[in-house]
Each structure stands twice: as C-alpha cells, then as structure tokens.
Scaffold this active site. Structure first.
Site, mmCIF file in Angstrom:
data_model
loop_
_atom_site.group_PDB
_atom_site.id
_atom_site.type_symbol
_atom_site.label_atom_id
_atom_site.label_comp_id
_atom_site.label_asym_id
_atom_site.label_seq_id
_atom_site.Cartn_x
_atom_site.Cartn_y
_atom_site.Cartn_z
ATOM 1 C CG HIS A 144 -0.242 0.067 2.537
ATOM 2 N ND1 HIS A 144 0.398 -1.017 3.076
ATOM 3 C CD2 HIS A 144 -0.079 1.077 3.419
ATOM 4 C CE1 HIS A 144 0.917 -0.685 4.239
ATOM 5 N NE2 HIS A 144 0.661 0.586 4.476
ATOM 6 C CG ASP A 189 1.001 5.182 4.582
ATOM 7 O OD1 ASP A 189 0.657 3.993 4.692
ATOM 8 O OD2 ASP A 189 2.078 5.632 5.024
ATOM 9 C CG HIS A 194 4.865 1.088 3.212
ATOM 10 N ND1 HIS A 194 4.372 2.245 2.646
ATOM 11 C CD2 HIS A 194 4.231 0.956 4.390
ATOM 12 C CE1 HIS A 194 3.487 2.793 3.451
ATOM 13 N NE2 HIS A 194 3.376 2.022 4.521
ATOM 14 N NE ARG A 211 2.008 5.667 10.048
ATOM 15 C CZ ARG A 211 0.995 4.942 9.575
ATOM 16 N NH1 ARG A 211 1.245 3.824 8.920
ATOM 17 N NH2 ARG A 211 -0.242 5.302 9.758
#
Ligand code: SIN
Length: 273
Positions: A94, A96, A248, A263
C-alpha cells in the site's frame, strides 16, 4: 553525512543523529530521500518530542490516524503495536491513505521494539516499476483514473463487535477519491504507478471484472523483487519514505512475537508548496 545505497531500485542508509538534526542536516536528508525514495537510520535514541521536531523540518504533520492507536501524550504519533492479541494488518502492499484527495507526502517510522527475527518491511519504487512497463502499457495506463477508498480499514471499523454502523460511518467520513493511474512526482518529475492493493477499488469506466484483470496485471508487475528493498529492523532504527512514489509492506511473520513502532506522517512537502 555518509549515504550508502542498499539496492539499485531504492533505499539508502544514512549516518546522522536525527534527534539533534539541524535545518542544514534536514535539507541533506531531504535530498537523499528524493534520490533514494526511502532512507534508513540506525541507533536513533529519539524521544517522541524529537520525532515530532524532526517531522516539522519536512512539512505539516497529519491529524491523528482515523483507526490506529495514538501515543498517549502526543496524538500525532501513531503507535503500531502488534502481538498475538493485536495482529498486524499492514502486510498488504500500500501507499498510505490514498482515499484522500491529497495522500500524505512522507512518513517517519521509529522502531521502539522489534522481534528477534521477522517483522521486516519492504518498499517498492513505483517510478522504476512504471519505467519497466512495456511502452504500450505506459501509454494506456496514462489515460486512466482509479477510485480509491478505505479498503480493508473496514475491518478496523467493524471490530470484534461487528459494528456495521461504525463501518458505514467510517466509509462515509473518510470518503473516496479518484486519482490518475499514473502520477507525476512534483520534485523529480518522474512518472509513477499510482494504484495499490489496499485502497484502489476499480478503474474508472471499466466493469469490475475488467478492472480487476488490469489491476492484477499491474500488481504482479510491481511484485517483482527488482523493484524492492527489504529492511531488517533493529530497536531504534528509523525509516523515512516518500509516500508519493513508493509502496510498502510490513511482514506479519513474527507472531506470537511483539513489535512496536512509532509513526509520524507528514501531509505536505514544505519545499514544494
Ligand atoms: C505502515 O504500513 O506504515 C507500517 C510499516 C511497518 O510497520 O513497518
């Protein structure tokens, strides 16, 4: 600053202390990010506050994530904490948040605790994958658009209680967006493939079956390891990726082990606006 390329496709390891970075150092890291699409750093003892300060060097920080848990003191930090009771769900290629009009520019992921083995993350270079398509496919994809929505985040809204109303509200609140199937990077000018398995629903104007066949062709092309880098985490490693041009996949191969990452997501690239 020492920069070591990890694969011909993408990725480089950089030797710099991110917790005490200056504007000058941040500019050098930014330039390395544009050159390598994802950059990695080892042994970073950053506090959550320093993590946020680092992100401010690159642009405006995103609002707290719609479904993942947030840091108890700093909501802008998403805590990805997984074990056997909280199984990971980012083991799907994906980019983000592509269901938004403007998906985020970059993310900075800080490993707080990683398993002794497993839990690696892979990134793929979407510009290289575009270049490696046959010319007639590049031309055809360049004319198309695709619908993106929250995809498998529906599972998070449904939860253990199977709450269909919460899922419908999640779909409604986050909405859907239409993006070109081929994007153009605002800094490098490179064209890149702009569909992903997690959030792209269908190609505009095609029947579902036809769209699925075309997306499957693209995804199998992206899957080639020649487009990828795989990062072996250690506690306190950091990865920073340009979300515009990469996808990723976080491996979910470590259960019943424990993995915890902080994150911070940066929405806009302040050097582009
Ligand atoms: C993510 O998809 O942002 C998480 C990546 C990871 O946990 O390695």
């Amino acid at each position: 600053m020492k920069i070591e390329r990890l694969t011909p496709a993408l990725g480089a390891e950089i030797d710099i202390d991110l917790g005490r970075i200056t504007s000058y150092g941040a500019q050098a890291v930014y330039e390395a990010l544009m050159a390598h699409q994802v950059v990695f750093f080892r042994d970073q003892q950053m506090t959550p506050e320093q993590h946020i300060e680092l992100a401010h060097h690159f642009g405006e920080i995103d609002v707290p994530h719609p479904v993942y848990q947030n840091h108890p003191e700093i909501a802008a930090i998403t805590v990805l904490e997984n074990d056997v009771n909280r199984p990971p769900d980012t083991n799907d290629w994906h980019k983000d948040l592509t269901f938004r009009e403007s998906p985020p520019f970059m993310s900075i992921l800080h490993a707080k605790k990683v398993p002794a083995a497993g839990g690696d993350t892979l990134w793929a270079n979407m510009a290289l994958a575009y270049e490696n398509l046959p010319p007639h496919m590049r031309d055809m994809l360049g004319t198309l658009e695709a619908v993106h929505d929250i995809g498998c985040f529906r599972n998070d809204y449904l939860g253990a209680a199977h709450d269909i109303q919460a899922m419908n509200e999640g779909v409604h609140t986050n909405g859907a967006w239409v993006h070109p199937v081929v994007g153009r990077h605002p800094v490098t000018g490179a064209k890149y493939i702009n569909v992903n398995r997690s959030f792209t629903q269908h190609i505009v104007g095609m029947l579902k079956a036809e769209s699925d066949r075309l997306l499957d062709y693209i995804y199998r092309h992206l899957d080639q390891p020649e487009h990828q880098v795989r990062f072996r985490w250690r506690d306190n490693s950091v990865a920073m990726w340009d979300n515009r041009v990469t996808q990723h996949y976080a491996l979910a191969d470590y259960l019943p082990g424990y993995r915890c990452m902080n994150r911070v997501t940066v929405n806009s690239d302040k050097r582009v606006i």
